[in-house]
Design an enzyme around this catalytic site. Structure first.
Site, mmCIF file in Angstrom:
data_model
loop_
_atom_site.group_PDB
_atom_site.id
_atom_site.type_symbol
_atom_site.label_atom_id
_atom_site.label_comp_id
_atom_site.label_asym_id
_atom_site.label_seq_id
_atom_site.Cartn_x
_atom_site.Cartn_y
_atom_site.Cartn_z
ATOM 1 N N HIS A 119 0.856 -1.183 0.000
ATOM 2 C CA HIS A 119 0.000 0.000 0.000
ATOM 3 C C HIS A 119 0.890 1.230 0.000
ATOM 4 C CE1 HIS A 119 -3.869 -1.928 0.552
ATOM 5 N NE2 HIS A 119 -3.268 -2.784 1.365
ATOM 6 N N CYS A 153 -0.592 1.994 -5.129
ATOM 7 C CA CYS A 153 -1.277 3.238 -5.474
ATOM 8 C C CYS A 153 -0.236 4.338 -5.647
ATOM 9 C CB CYS A 153 -2.252 3.629 -4.370
ATOM 10 S SG CYS A 153 -3.604 2.481 -4.207
#
Lengths: 631, 375
Positions: free
Chosen positions: B182, B224
């Protein structure tokens, strides 16, 4: 008995011939022990053993895994035991295993007496093992290792024949996961890897779906025979699994085969090993038909009812193409029938809240007449602050305290050493006793919390060592025929302990001249039990984002509240500073200032505030403002 | 720079200002500083500005791969599947386990929630078991930290670290670095506990370059805002691929109802699909790898950066980074190997041979008479 003897002589002769042809000094053998259980599971125990003459330096090994030997040599290790286990062995259902292991990882080593810098050697050893077996043994440091006093004695030969427990190190990692990544390097230590022989059967997907799965590596210096004419270094690599055949649900009858359990077919043995056997315990499951019929059946010595079928993979064992090796019970399984193990233990976390707690371990002796002496080892992490005065062992039958025969307490040190509790006590016949100790929880430093702190903190299992007065030398419910391990050259570690006076682990030992030792001389066996590992929740700060946002918002609000409250509730007056106060007033103020200096009380801010024009701070205390008002 | 000092101080034009010693000193100092800054930048500029295509072959002698999954917890199953997809590919293409550093922050294959123990699939239909039967995880669980990762890259591991946990490249190594987890703008989270920033990563690569720890690096990241992680790179010979641009999320591919979570991320799913067709002799270039997941399939826009390279991505084969292929040069002359005697000398220089044998008296080893008697 007679069969075993004949067989041992036969194999001995065969080996003597084959040994004269080969010029290798190493011996190697592989065995698979299968025991169908009453619960509908099948117990599988793979054992790969090899040995070489004991030397100070090993430039070359034939069958022994060189990486392991190098690690031993580099870190001056005499004896090494490594376990990696997933699941808990259910003693009440499955009995005692051939080799006990705690959930997670365990390393235990005895160093050479001349080893210098033991802490560094231990760190180096665990680091090397971590690289060798893909396990997180690198997390082992002084904070989770200790030198056991009585529970972990050497299993092989000891330099000088006497013990100095400071030469041993022991550690457990209860949170360790065991997966294919551990099995892969472990298989590479076998002489034939997973290419041939029994190693081929080690199908990771099937073994890891098992109810219990354990890997082990044991290195011990042992005697080659009872007379100890030759000393050897023995390495035993084992895998244990308790698997459930898929077809159980349909018929409620145990119907198993190697192909069904491991999705692999049997082959001839590994060509590098001297022996390659499959042993099927035909006695533990009462009514069962086995196929194919074995070339040889062994009736094992201690109890005549025990019968073990032996399949020799080396001597043209032919397997039925369609069925392989397997068995089918003729009667339906009786569920709910539990074994009554002689000794069993369960451990719990006691107390509630986040301030203090305790540990209770309930140990049951089901023997109707014999009292049993146990050695209990508890390794508690330093972050549980143990109160040693709360250690007590009491009988749950009449509540009376059980006296401690021997005890050793090693207090833990923050971040440096665990709490070490080792006590020896006797459990009276048919009695349940409870061991208890209380502790406080600690707040850790901010950076010491693991990423999943809310899962709880692992507490390693307790270890219970017990010497049972059981004829036969082996405590296990699976009587592993020791003759087999001896035949390859008689260098297994069982022999080492068996050859001395009365304290033997195993008695059905073939001596060098092929004669079986009288089993009646057996006076007992050693059994090691592990309790369940525990999870305790320490007081843990909330690391989540919402919590931190709430904290920050509250701080900002609190900071804003002061000035806003002051602004909205205070009555502000303009003081004309240009106007000169009268002389008397000025003298009075000077005097007050001087006085405050002598009194060492906080100066009356009134005056300062009035004098220092517009230096008024926003966080001036309410009291001060009030004073100025009253002035 | 213009703020650092005014080159024409007001006193300069006045007659006699040259005798204004302190001001002159400051001016000279400023000019020297400016020059030194410009000079220090020159070589880097020269390296970066080298015309693409001036170097046609890789000239690498060995391959390494560092594959990192930084996410813990079962709901991040897909990140482990991502990392294992890449592990599977580089291993299939011939990089040995000893040259692959695999870091997995959690144990998904043997997680109690996994209904198929010992396997991790790239697809709900179980097309490929990316975990496989032969896998070696070098850093696992709590060992996956930013510190360990940086130490691994820069070769500053504590003494006693086993060889399988060390990255031991040289100036002829092509290194494939894959990261997943992440992330956000300029950082990647490790275990939901700490972060590595884009600057830290760029500095680690520069240290590697200065310590001659690589020839070329292929940096691939699936997270991301992944492109933010390569923006700060300034060391030569690094080509980077990211699954999404700054400001964009990366998306997962699909979920599996039997495990209850998403199986794999989009970018890696399509990258694996591409890599499954690659063999050691494939002629696919990095340019083809850049195009594996167009926006129509990835939803996010994958990014790449090749301005630090001396060569054009069209000329660089995927197998230069992802396989164990090495450049082989046939010689026209006979190479004389050292004589047997010489080799013996070399052998005697080995570590263990020179070591003094242990002075343990083996005859002294005895049976400890009472192994299990307590009382």
């Amino acid at each position: 008995m007679r069969g075993a003897f004949l067989f041992s002589v036969l194999i001995g002769v065969v080996l003597a011939v084959s040994a004269s042809e080969k010029r290798v000094s190493d011996t190697s053998s592989e065995e698979l022990f299968i025991s169908p259980l009453k619960t509908g599971h099948v117990y599988l125990h793979f054992k790969f053993a090899s040995s070489t003459p004991l030397k100070a330096h090993y430039a070359h090994t034939d069958y022994l895994p060189k990486p392991v030997v190098d690690i031993l040599e580099k870190h001056s290790v005499d004896e090494l035991h490594v376990r990696l286990t997933q699941g808990v062995f259910r003693h009440s259902k499955w009995g005692y295993p051939i080799l006990s292991a705690p959930t997670g990882g365990e390393v235990w080593a005895w160093f050479k007496p001349d080893a210098e810098g033991l802490p560094e050697k231990w760190k180096g050893l665990t680091n090397s093992l971590s690289g060798l077996l893909c396990a997180t043994f690198s997390k082992i440091d002084t904070a989770n290792s200790l030198s056991p006093k009585w529970n972990f004695r050497p299993e092989g030969l000891v330099p000088g024949g006497n013990l100095n427990s400071s030469l041993s190190r022991y550690s457990m990692l209860p949170g360790e996961n065991v997966c294919t990544e551990n099995l892969t390097p472990w298989k590479k230590l076998l002489p034939c890897s997973d290419r041939a022989g029994l190693g081929r059967l080690l199908n990771s997907i099937k073994l890891l779906s098992a109810h219990y799965f354990s890997l082990s590596l044991d290195v011990t210096p042992v005697c080659a025979d009872v007379a100890c004419s030759q000393k050897r270094l023995a390495i035993e690599i084992t895998a244990t699994a308790v698997v459930a055949p898929g077809s159980l649900q349909d018929t409620n009858q145990l119907n198993w085969s190697i192909r069904d359990l491991l999705e692999m077919d049997l082959d001839t043995g590994c060509p590098l090993t001297d022996k390659s056997h499959i042993l099927v315990d035909q006695s533990s499951q009462g009514q069962m038909v086995f196929w194919p019929s074995s070339t040889f059946t062994l009736t094992h010595s201690p109890s005549a009812k025990g019968r073990i079928a032996v399949y020799d993979l080396k001597h043209n064992q032919t397997w039925e193409k369609s069925r392989g090796l397997g068995g089918k019970s003729t009667a339906r399984l009786e569920h709910g029938t539990e074994r009554q193990p002689i000794i069993s233990a369960h451990r719990f976390v006691a107390g509630y809240g986040q301030q203090n707690g305790g540990i209770r371990c309930v140990i049951e002796n089901t023997h109707p007449t014999a009292a049993i002496t146990v050695s209990y080892l508890e390794m508690l992490p330093w972050f549980l602050r143990v109160y040693f005065h709360t250690i007590r062992v009491k009988s749950l039958v009449d509540g009376r305290p059980i006296p401690l025969l021997k005890s050793h307490f090693g207090p833990g040190r923050d971040r440096l050493a665990p709490h070490h509790i080792e006590v020896i006590f006797t459990i009276p016949a048919a009695t349940t006793v409870e061991f208890g100790v209380d502790f406080d929880f600690t707040l850790l430093k901010w950076t010491e919390y693991p990423p999943d702190a809310h899962r709880g903190f692992d507490v390693p299992p307790a270890v219970i060592g017990v010497k049972l007065d059981q004829p036969g030398g082996q405590c296990g419910d699976f009587i592993f025929p020791a003759e087999f391990s001896q035949l390859g050259g008689g260098q297994m570690r069982d022999t080492a302990t068996a050859s001395s006076d009365g304290q033997k682990r195993d008695t059905a030992t073939a001596s060098s001249d092929g004669q079986m030792r009288d089993t009646a001389t057996a006076s007992g066996c050693f059994l090691r039990l592990y309790t369940e590992p525990l999870l305790v929740s320490l007081p843990t700060p909330d690391f989540s984002m919402p919590y931190n946002v709430i904290c920050m918002t509250c701080t900002v609000l609190a900071l804003a509240f002061g000035p806003i409250h002051a602004l909205t509730t205070k009555n502000f007056k303009l003081i004309d500073l240009a106007e000169n106060p009268p002389l008397l007033e000025r003298v009075k103020r000077k005097g007050q200032l001087l006085l405050t200096k002598f009194r060492k009380t906080p100066p009356a801010v009134v005056v300062v505030a009035a004098e220092e024009e517009d230096d008024q701070q926003p966080d001036v205390h309410d009291e001060d403002v009030k004073n100025s008002d009253s002035e | 720079m213009s703020n650092a000092g005014n080159p024409h101080p007001p006193g300069f034009s006045r007659p006699g200002a040259f005798y204004n010693l302190p001001k002159l000193c400051v001016t000279i100092l400023l000019i020297v500083l400016l020059m030194s800054v410009i000079l220090s930048w020159l070589p880097v500029v020269a390296q970066v500005a080298a015309p693409p295509g001036s170097k046609t072959t890789s000239h690498h002698t060995n391959n390494w791969a560092v594959i990192v999954c930084t996410s813990r917890f079962w709901f991040n199953y897909r990140h482990v599947a991502n990392a294992l997809s890449m592990y599977r590919s580089v291993k299939r293409l011939g990089i040995p386990d000893s040259q692959i550093i695999l870091m997995l922050a959690d144990d998904m294959p043997c997680n109690a929630r996994n209904p198929r123990p010992g396997s991790v699939f790239n697809n709900a239909r179980q097309h490929i078991d990316v975990y496989g039967d032969d896998v070696e995880v070098d850093y696992r669980g709590y060992e996956v930290t930013v510190e360990n990762f940086i130490r691994l890259l820069t070769g500053r591991l504590p003494p006693g670290t086993p060889r399988s946990k060390q990255l031991l490249p040289d100036d002829g190594s092509n290194i494939f670095i894959y990261m997943t987890g992440h992330g956000g703008d300029g950082f990647l989270k490790f275990q939901d506990n700490e972060e590595i920033t884009d600057v830290e990563l760029a500095d680690a690569f520069q240290q590697m370059w200065e310590k001659k720890r690589y020839n070329q690096i292929l940096f691939m990241i699936d997270t991301c805002q992944a492109a933010s992680m390569y923006k700060k790179h300034y060391s030569p010979n690094i080509v980077s691929i990211a699954s999404s641009q700054v400001g964009q999320d990366s998306y997962s591919h699909h979920h599996d109802t039997s495990i209850g979570v998403y199986v794999i991320d989009r970018y890696t799913y399509y990258a694996l699909e591409f890599l499954e067709k690659i063999t050691q002799t494939s002629k696919k270039s990095l340019y083809d790898l850049f195009k594996v997941c167009p926006q129509s399939t990835c939803i996010s826009t994958p990014g790449h950066r090749s301005d630090l390279l001396e060569r054009r991505p069209e000329d660089i084969l995927v197998t230069e980074f992802l396989s164990g292929n090495r450049e082989v040069k046939p010689t026209h002359f006979t190479v004389k190997l050292p004589d047997t005697d010489d080799r013996d000398v070399n052998v005697s220089e080995c570590f263990s041979c020179n070591k003094e044998p242990s002075k343990i008296d083996l005859e002294n080893y005895k049976i400890y008479s009472d192994p299990f008697v307590f009382s």
